[in-house]
Design a protein around this motif. Structure first.
Motif, mmCIF file in Angstrom:
data_model
loop_
_atom_site.group_PDB
_atom_site.id
_atom_site.type_symbol
_atom_site.label_atom_id
_atom_site.label_comp_id
_atom_site.label_asym_id
_atom_site.label_seq_id
_atom_site.Cartn_x
_atom_site.Cartn_y
_atom_site.Cartn_z
ATOM 1 N N ILE A 94 15.154 -24.696 -17.963
ATOM 2 C CA ILE A 94 15.328 -24.908 -16.531
ATOM 3 C C ILE A 94 15.323 -23.542 -15.847
ATOM 4 C CG2 ILE A 94 17.851 -24.940 -16.686
ATOM 5 C CD1 ILE A 94 17.743 -27.176 -14.490
ATOM 6 N N SER A 95 14.719 -23.469 -14.666
ATOM 7 C CA SER A 95 14.595 -22.193 -13.947
ATOM 8 C C SER A 95 14.897 -22.366 -12.462
ATOM 9 C CB SER A 95 13.177 -21.638 -14.087
ATOM 10 O OG SER A 95 12.853 -21.385 -15.416
ATOM 11 N N PRO A 96 16.100 -22.045 -12.024
ATOM 12 C CA PRO A 96 16.346 -21.982 -10.585
ATOM 13 C C PRO A 96 15.636 -20.748 -10.018
ATOM 14 C CG PRO A 96 18.420 -21.886 -11.828
ATOM 15 C CD PRO A 96 17.304 -21.839 -12.799
ATOM 16 N N PHE A 97 15.066 -20.865 -8.813
ATOM 17 C CA PHE A 97 14.316 -19.750 -8.237
ATOM 18 C C PHE A 97 14.574 -19.617 -6.749
ATOM 19 C CE2 PHE A 97 11.529 -23.415 -7.888
ATOM 20 C CZ PHE A 97 11.070 -23.333 -6.584
ATOM 21 N N VAL A 98 14.252 -18.428 -6.231
ATOM 22 C CA VAL A 98 14.317 -18.133 -4.801
ATOM 23 C C VAL A 98 13.015 -17.423 -4.443
ATOM 24 C CG1 VAL A 98 15.495 -16.834 -2.992
ATOM 25 C CG2 VAL A 98 16.816 -17.890 -4.809
ATOM 26 N N ARG A 99 12.376 -17.831 -3.335
ATOM 27 C CA ARG A 99 11.144 -17.201 -2.837
ATOM 28 C C ARG A 99 11.359 -16.763 -1.400
ATOM 29 N NH1 ARG A 99 6.942 -21.899 -4.540
ATOM 30 N NH2 ARG A 99 7.067 -21.577 -6.782
ATOM 31 N N TYR A 100 10.825 -15.597 -1.093
ATOM 32 C CA TYR A 100 10.908 -15.100 0.273
ATOM 33 C C TYR A 100 9.537 -14.597 0.701
ATOM 34 C CZ TYR A 100 12.294 -12.621 4.446
ATOM 35 O OH TYR A 100 12.399 -12.205 5.745
ATOM 36 N N SER A 101 9.005 -15.166 1.768
ATOM 37 C CA SER A 101 7.714 -14.745 2.304
ATOM 38 C C SER A 101 7.929 -13.485 3.139
ATOM 39 C CB SER A 101 7.121 -15.858 3.172
ATOM 40 O OG SER A 101 5.921 -15.438 3.770
ATOM 41 N N ILE A 102 7.351 -12.359 2.685
ATOM 42 C CA ILE A 102 7.569 -11.114 3.427
ATOM 43 C C ILE A 102 6.536 -10.905 4.519
ATOM 44 C CG2 ILE A 102 8.894 -9.922 1.675
ATOM 45 C CD1 ILE A 102 6.387 -8.531 0.757
ATOM 46 N N TYR A 103 5.335 -11.396 4.304
ATOM 47 C CA TYR A 103 4.306 -11.310 5.333
ATOM 48 C C TYR A 103 3.225 -12.326 5.002
ATOM 49 C CZ TYR A 103 0.572 -9.554 8.308
ATOM 50 O OH TYR A 103 -0.424 -9.456 9.239
ATOM 51 N N ALA A 104 3.147 -13.379 5.775
ATOM 52 C CA ALA A 104 2.184 -14.479 5.631
ATOM 53 C C ALA A 104 1.928 -14.822 4.164
ATOM 54 C CB ALA A 104 0.923 -14.203 6.409
ATOM 55 N N PRO A 105 0.827 -14.349 3.526
ATOM 56 C CA PRO A 105 0.536 -14.850 2.188
ATOM 57 C C PRO A 105 1.312 -14.152 1.065
ATOM 58 C CG PRO A 105 -1.198 -13.365 2.843
ATOM 59 C CD PRO A 105 -0.254 -13.493 4.016
ATOM 60 N N ILE A 106 2.034 -13.078 1.356
ATOM 61 C CA ILE A 106 2.701 -12.302 0.310
ATOM 62 C C ILE A 106 4.175 -12.702 0.237
ATOM 63 C CG2 ILE A 106 3.322 -9.974 -0.452
ATOM 64 C CD1 ILE A 106 0.781 -9.035 1.061
ATOM 65 N N LEU A 108 7.995 -12.665 -2.313
ATOM 66 C CA LEU A 108 8.795 -12.161 -3.423
ATOM 67 C C LEU A 108 9.442 -13.362 -4.091
ATOM 68 C CD1 LEU A 108 10.586 -9.159 -1.683
ATOM 69 C CD2 LEU A 108 8.591 -9.073 -3.201
ATOM 70 N N GLN A 109 9.620 -13.280 -5.402
ATOM 71 C CA GLN A 109 10.261 -14.389 -6.114
ATOM 72 C C GLN A 109 11.196 -13.826 -7.168
ATOM 73 O OE1 GLN A 109 7.995 -17.859 -7.149
ATOM 74 N NE2 GLN A 109 9.069 -18.109 -9.086
ATOM 75 N N ALA A 110 12.354 -14.466 -7.313
ATOM 76 C CA ALA A 110 13.307 -14.146 -8.371
ATOM 77 C C ALA A 110 13.727 -15.462 -8.996
ATOM 78 C CB ALA A 110 14.511 -13.408 -7.813
ATOM 79 N N GLU A 111 13.896 -15.450 -10.309
ATOM 80 C CA GLU A 111 14.344 -16.664 -10.976
ATOM 81 C C GLU A 111 15.147 -16.331 -12.224
ATOM 82 O OE1 GLU A 111 11.033 -18.556 -13.815
ATOM 83 O OE2 GLU A 111 10.343 -18.371 -11.750
ATOM 84 N N TYR A 112 16.015 -17.247 -12.551
ATOM 85 C CA TYR A 112 16.768 -17.197 -13.798
ATOM 86 C C TYR A 112 16.151 -18.269 -14.682
ATOM 87 C CZ TYR A 112 20.296 -18.647 -17.130
ATOM 88 O OH TYR A 112 20.937 -19.014 -18.275
ATOM 89 N N GLU A 113 15.890 -17.961 -15.939
ATOM 90 C CA GLU A 113 15.298 -18.945 -16.846
ATOM 91 C C GLU A 113 16.204 -19.151 -18.051
ATOM 92 O OE1 GLU A 113 10.963 -19.557 -18.656
ATOM 93 O OE2 GLU A 113 12.063 -17.913 -19.607
ATOM 94 N N TYR A 114 16.567 -20.389 -18.273
ATOM 95 C CA TYR A 114 17.255 -20.799 -19.496
ATOM 96 C C TYR A 114 16.206 -21.502 -20.334
ATOM 97 C CZ TYR A 114 19.872 -23.735 -22.712
ATOM 98 O OH TYR A 114 20.331 -24.351 -23.842
ATOM 99 N N LEU A 115 15.949 -21.015 -21.540
ATOM 100 C CA LEU A 115 14.926 -21.598 -22.400
ATOM 101 C C LEU A 115 15.488 -21.820 -23.789
ATOM 102 C CD1 LEU A 115 11.939 -22.467 -22.738
ATOM 103 C CD2 LEU A 115 11.462 -20.114 -23.438
#
Length: 185
Positions: A94-106, A108-115
Motif C-alpha cells: 500500500i502506498s499513501p501519496f501526496v502530489r502538488y502541481s507546481i506549474y501546470a503540467p509539472i 511534485l510527488q512524495a509517497e510512503y510504500e509498504y511492500l
C-alpha cells in the motif's frame, strides 16, 4: 542478463495506468465528486524465466486544485519458470501519496510504500520480507482531452540500500521511473 533487462524494460513500458488527476478548475464549493479521482495501474511481463502480472488501483482526493492526496494498493504475481516444478510468489503493498502541481503540467510527488515482498530461494521455499520506503520526486502530466493524459514521473527511493550477499531486495536501484497514459473513469 540481456533477457532480464528486456523483461524489466517491458514491465516498465507495459504498465498502463489510469487516473483522473490534473490541475483542473474546481467550483467555489466543490462537490465530493469533483474532489475524488480514481484509477490505477496494470503491468504485464513475460519471458523465458518468469511471468509477471501487477495490479494497482488507486483513489485520491483533491484538497485544492494544486494539492491532492491518495492511496494506491498493489498486488504483484510472479511465476518463475526456471524452477521445476514452476514456482510462484505474491507481493502486496500500500502506498499513501501526496502530489502538488507546481506549474501546470509539472508536479511534485512524495509517497510512503509498504511492500510485503516474496522471493524464491529454492524450488519449494521462499523468503518473505517487509520493506518500508519513502519515495519523492517530480513528474510531468500532459492532458489529452478532458479526462485523459500522459504522465512521466521520476522518484528517488530514500530508503534504498543495495542488497548484501545472500540478501534480497525488491529494488535494483534507488531511482523509480513511471510512465503511462491516464484515462478517467
Amino acid at each position: 542478463m540481456k533477457k532480464t533487462l528486456i523483461t524489466l524494460l517491458a514491465m516498465s513500458v507495459c504498465t498502463f495506468a489510469m487516473a483522473q488527476w490534473g490541475e483542473e478548475e474546481m467550483s467555489d464549493k466543490p462537490t465530493l465528486r469533483e474532489r475524488l479521482f480514481t484509477g490505477g495501474g496494470f503491468g504485464l511481463s513475460f519471458s523465458n524465466y518468469y511471468d509477471f502480472v501487477s495490479v494497482s488501483p488507486l483513489v485520491g482526493y483533491k484538497i485544492t486544485p494544486k494539492l491532492a492526496a491518495g492511496v494506491q494498493v498493489q498486488y504483484r504475481y510472479t511465476k518463475y519458470k526456471q524452477f521445476t516444478p514452476k514456482f510462484s510468489t505474491n507481493d502486496y503493498g500500500i502506498s499513501p501519496f501526496v502530489r502538488y502541481s507546481i506549474y501546470a503540467p509539472i508536479f511534485l510527488q512524495a509517497e510512503y510504500e509498504y511492500l510485503n515482498y516474496e522471493y524464491p530461494i529454492t524450488t519449494s521455499e521462499s523468503i518473505r520480507k517487509t520493506y518500508n520506503s519513502f519515495l519523492a520526486g517530480g513528474g510531468f502530466f500532459q492532458p489529452i482531452g478532458r479526462h485523459a493524459g500522459f504522465y512521466a514521473v521520476a522518484m528517488y527511493n530514500f530508503s534504498y540500500r543495495a542488497a548484501n550477499y545472500g540478501e534480497v531486495t525488491p529494488y535494483n536501484s534507488p531511482l523509480v521511473l513511471r510512465v503511462g497514459v491516464t484515462a478517467g473513469f
